[in-house]
Design a protein around this motif. Sequence first.
Motif, PDB file in Angstrom:
ATOM      1  N   THR A   1      14.651 126.153 -28.752  1.00 35.69           N
ATOM      2  CA  THR A   1      15.555 126.058 -29.895  1.00 35.69           C
ATOM      3  C   THR A   1      14.739 126.171 -31.183  1.00 35.69           C
ATOM      4  O   THR A   1      13.513 126.031 -31.173  1.00 35.69           O
ATOM      5  CB  THR A   1      16.309 124.713 -29.887  1.00 35.69           C
ATOM      6  OG1 THR A   1      15.353 123.651 -30.030  1.00 35.69           O
ATOM      7  CG2 THR A   1      17.113 124.533 -28.604  1.00 35.69           C
ATOM      8  N   ASP A   2      15.418 126.416 -32.284  1.00 31.91           N
ATOM      9  CA  ASP A   2      14.736 126.465 -33.580  1.00 31.91           C
ATOM     10  C   ASP A   2      14.080 125.123 -33.880  1.00 31.91           C
ATOM     11  O   ASP A   2      12.990 125.073 -34.442  1.00 31.91           O
ATOM     12  CB  ASP A   2      15.721 126.832 -34.694  1.00 31.91           C
ATOM     13  CG  ASP A   2      16.197 128.274 -34.585  1.00 31.91           C
ATOM     14  OD1 ASP A   2      15.467 129.090 -33.983  1.00 31.91           O
ATOM     15  OD2 ASP A   2      17.292 128.577 -35.095  1.00 31.91           O
ATOM     16  N   GLU A   3      14.755 124.038 -33.496  1.00 30.15           N
ATOM     17  CA  GLU A   3      14.205 122.698 -33.690  1.00 30.15           C
ATOM     18  C   GLU A   3      12.870 122.547 -32.957  1.00 30.15           C
ATOM     19  O   GLU A   3      11.921 121.983 -33.490  1.00 30.15           O
ATOM     20  CB  GLU A   3      15.205 121.652 -33.187  1.00 30.15           C
ATOM     21  CG  GLU A   3      14.751 120.231 -33.308  1.00 30.15           C
ATOM     22  CD  GLU A   3      15.742 119.263 -32.670  1.00 30.15           C
ATOM     23  OE1 GLU A   3      15.277 118.292 -32.053  1.00 30.15           O
ATOM     24  OE2 GLU A   3      16.957 119.487 -32.803  1.00 30.15           O
ATOM     25  N   ASP A   4      12.814 123.078 -31.723  1.00 26.97           N
ATOM     26  CA  ASP A   4      11.572 123.023 -30.947  1.00 26.97           C
ATOM     27  C   ASP A   4      10.463 123.790 -31.653  1.00 26.97           C
ATOM     28  O   ASP A   4       9.337 123.302 -31.789  1.00 26.97           O
ATOM     29  CB  ASP A   4      11.758 123.642 -29.551  1.00 26.97           C
ATOM     30  CG  ASP A   4      12.674 122.839 -28.651  1.00 26.97           C
ATOM     31  OD1 ASP A   4      12.762 121.615 -28.835  1.00 26.97           O
ATOM     32  OD2 ASP A   4      13.289 123.451 -27.763  1.00 26.97           O
ATOM     33  N   LEU A   5      10.773 124.993 -32.062  1.00 29.10           N
ATOM     34  CA  LEU A   5       9.765 125.873 -32.649  1.00 29.10           C
ATOM     35  C   LEU A   5       9.227 125.342 -33.976  1.00 29.10           C
ATOM     36  O   LEU A   5       8.073 125.600 -34.329  1.00 29.10           O
ATOM     37  CB  LEU A   5      10.338 127.280 -32.840  1.00 29.10           C
ATOM     38  CG  LEU A   5      10.718 127.995 -31.537  1.00 29.10           C
ATOM     39  CD1 LEU A   5      11.461 129.282 -31.831  1.00 29.10           C
ATOM     40  CD2 LEU A   5       9.495 128.254 -30.677  1.00 29.10           C
ATOM     41  N   LEU A   6      10.043 124.591 -34.719  1.00 29.38           N
ATOM     42  CA  LEU A   6       9.603 124.048 -36.005  1.00 29.38           C
ATOM     43  C   LEU A   6       8.788 122.761 -35.853  1.00 29.38           C
ATOM     44  O   LEU A   6       8.043 122.396 -36.761  1.00 29.38           O
ATOM     45  CB  LEU A   6      10.812 123.790 -36.906  1.00 29.38           C
ATOM     46  CG  LEU A   6      11.556 125.052 -37.370  1.00 29.38           C
ATOM     47  CD1 LEU A   6      12.816 124.673 -38.120  1.00 29.38           C
ATOM     48  CD2 LEU A   6      10.651 125.933 -38.214  1.00 29.38           C
TER      49      LEU A   6
ATOM     50  N   GLU B   1       4.203 119.252 -33.326  1.00 31.42           N
ATOM     51  CA  GLU B   1       3.758 118.227 -32.378  1.00 31.42           C
ATOM     52  C   GLU B   1       4.398 118.432 -31.009  1.00 31.42           C
ATOM     53  O   GLU B   1       3.723 118.371 -29.984  1.00 31.42           O
ATOM     54  CB  GLU B   1       4.136 116.829 -32.895  1.00 31.42           C
ATOM     55  CG  GLU B   1       3.003 116.082 -33.531  1.00 31.42           C
ATOM     56  CD  GLU B   1       3.447 114.680 -33.920  1.00 31.42           C
ATOM     57  OE1 GLU B   1       4.029 113.957 -33.071  1.00 31.42           O
ATOM     58  OE2 GLU B   1       3.200 114.316 -35.080  1.00 31.42           O
ATOM     59  N   LYS B   2       5.719 118.663 -31.017  1.00 33.46           N
ATOM     60  CA  LYS B   2       6.446 118.872 -29.769  1.00 33.46           C
ATOM     61  C   LYS B   2       5.928 120.128 -29.063  1.00 33.46           C
ATOM     62  O   LYS B   2       5.714 120.120 -27.851  1.00 33.46           O
ATOM     63  CB  LYS B   2       7.944 119.015 -30.032  1.00 33.46           C
ATOM     64  CG  LYS B   2       8.758 119.184 -28.752  1.00 33.46           C
ATOM     65  CD  LYS B   2      10.211 119.440 -29.034  1.00 33.46           C
ATOM     66  CE  LYS B   2      10.929 118.151 -29.281  1.00 33.46           C
ATOM     67  NZ  LYS B   2      12.392 118.315 -29.364  1.00 33.46           N
ATOM     68  N   MET B   3       5.683 121.194 -29.797  1.00 32.09           N
ATOM     69  CA  MET B   3       5.194 122.435 -29.195  1.00 32.09           C
ATOM     70  C   MET B   3       3.800 122.237 -28.597  1.00 32.09           C
ATOM     71  O   MET B   3       3.480 122.813 -27.555  1.00 32.09           O
ATOM     72  CB  MET B   3       5.194 123.578 -30.215  1.00 32.09           C
ATOM     73  CG  MET B   3       6.595 124.049 -30.612  1.00 32.09           C
ATOM     74  SD  MET B   3       7.640 124.505 -29.210  1.00 32.09           S
ATOM     75  CE  MET B   3       6.819 125.979 -28.640  1.00 32.09           C
ATOM     76  N   GLU B   4       2.985 121.399 -29.233  1.00 31.26           N
ATOM     77  CA  GLU B   4       1.651 121.104 -28.693  1.00 31.26           C
ATOM     78  C   GLU B   4       1.769 120.310 -27.392  1.00 31.26           C
ATOM     79  O   GLU B   4       1.047 120.565 -26.425  1.00 31.26           O
ATOM     80  CB  GLU B   4       0.828 120.335 -29.733  1.00 31.26           C
ATOM     81  CG  GLU B   4      -0.652 120.342 -29.470  1.00 31.26           C
ATOM     82  CD  GLU B   4      -1.268 121.737 -29.390  1.00 31.26           C
ATOM     83  OE1 GLU B   4      -2.119 121.921 -28.499  1.00 31.26           O
ATOM     84  OE2 GLU B   4      -0.898 122.620 -30.176  1.00 31.26           O
ATOM     85  N   ARG B   5       2.701 119.332 -27.352  1.00 25.86           N
ATOM     86  CA  ARG B   5       2.936 118.568 -26.118  1.00 25.86           C
ATOM     87  C   ARG B   5       3.438 119.502 -25.016  1.00 25.86           C
ATOM     88  O   ARG B   5       2.996 119.417 -23.873  1.00 25.86           O
ATOM     89  CB  ARG B   5       3.956 117.450 -26.360  1.00 25.86           C
ATOM     90  CG  ARG B   5       3.420 116.270 -27.133  1.00 25.86           C
ATOM     91  CD  ARG B   5       4.354 115.065 -27.074  1.00 25.86           C
ATOM     92  NE  ARG B   5       5.747 115.331 -27.367  1.00 25.86           N
ATOM     93  CZ  ARG B   5       6.316 115.257 -28.577  1.00 25.86           C
ATOM     94  NH1 ARG B   5       5.589 114.903 -29.631  1.00 25.86           N
ATOM     95  NH2 ARG B   5       7.596 115.506 -28.752  1.00 25.86           N
ATOM     96  N   TYR B   6       4.363 120.383 -25.363  1.00 26.37           N
ATOM     97  CA  TYR B   6       4.895 121.347 -24.401  1.00 26.37           C
ATOM     98  C   TYR B   6       3.773 122.217 -23.842  1.00 26.37           C
ATOM     99  O   TYR B   6       3.723 122.496 -22.648  1.00 26.37           O
ATOM    100  CB  TYR B   6       5.951 122.242 -25.046  1.00 26.37           C
ATOM    101  CG  TYR B   6       7.328 121.622 -25.194  1.00 26.37           C
ATOM    102  CD1 TYR B   6       7.549 120.254 -25.021  1.00 26.37           C
ATOM    103  CD2 TYR B   6       8.409 122.409 -25.530  1.00 26.37           C
ATOM    104  CE1 TYR B   6       8.809 119.709 -25.177  1.00 26.37           C
ATOM    105  CE2 TYR B   6       9.677 121.881 -25.687  1.00 26.37           C
ATOM    106  CZ  TYR B   6       9.872 120.533 -25.505  1.00 26.37           C
ATOM    107  OH  TYR B   6      11.123 120.005 -25.657  1.00 26.37           O
ATOM    108  N   LYS B   7       2.865 122.646 -24.717  1.00 26.95           N
ATOM    109  CA  LYS B   7       1.767 123.521 -24.298  1.00 26.95           C
ATOM    110  C   LYS B   7       0.888 122.816 -23.252  1.00 26.95           C
ATOM    111  O   LYS B   7       0.506 123.418 -22.244  1.00 26.95           O
ATOM    112  CB  LYS B   7       0.935 123.926 -25.514  1.00 26.95           C
ATOM    113  CG  LYS B   7      -0.189 124.879 -25.196  1.00 26.95           C
ATOM    114  CD  LYS B   7      -0.963 125.241 -26.442  1.00 26.95           C
ATOM    115  CE  LYS B   7      -2.146 126.110 -26.093  1.00 26.95           C
ATOM    116  NZ  LYS B   7      -2.985 126.406 -27.240  1.00 26.95           N
ATOM    117  N   VAL B   8       0.572 121.543 -23.483  1.00 25.51           N
ATOM    118  CA  VAL B   8      -0.249 120.772 -22.545  1.00 25.51           C
ATOM    119  C   VAL B   8       0.477 120.629 -21.202  1.00 25.51           C
ATOM    120  O   VAL B   8      -0.117 120.811 -20.135  1.00 25.51           O
ATOM    121  CB  VAL B   8      -0.607 119.385 -23.132  1.00 25.51           C
ATOM    122  CG1 VAL B   8      -1.240 118.488 -22.094  1.00 25.51           C
ATOM    123  CG2 VAL B   8      -1.505 119.549 -24.342  1.00 25.51           C
TER     124      VAL B   8
END
Length: 172
Positions: free
Chosen positions: A120-125, A128-135
């Motif tokens: 979602t746009d919220e995720d992409l913005l 911190e969340k995107m870094e957690r997702y990446k791990v």
Amino acid sequence: MAIEVNLEKYGHKKKGFLGFSWTAFFFNFLVPIFRADFKWFLVFIFPFIFVSLGTSLDLDFDNNFIAFIFIFPVFVSKFVFPFIYNKFYTKGLIKEGYLPPKDDDYSNAILKGTGYLEYTDEDLLDKEKMERYKVIIEEYENERKKDMHTIIIVLVLIGVLIAFFYFMTSYS
């Protein structure tokens, strides 16, 4: 082992699975029964019904072509379906409206990182969340690599056992 993800719809919770299904490999058509997935139960059990039909018709299984026609579907059910079943089961749940809880970063990261759901746009913005997702996705991919090695070893051992029994019966 398959990776479990949490899914829910109107408060009703279900587990989705990603990766190779060891339970489908060992227990075959029983897995869709326990998950109340009757469409896939029929898909899994059809080859066994097909073989039963062939044996009840008293066909000449000494003919290699006829034996292949009746045994190949069981081979597919036993050695191909475990690779694809969890994917289709989880995609089916998502299509029915089951989604991961918003606060479950693990399930969201896995499903979005593997393409089951869109970011979602919220995720992409949210950096911190995107870094957690990446791990989480990196851990998931490492787990998949380990599983693939295990699958290859098991299939090679099964092949060796089949060859061993074939040669033992042909020389006796």
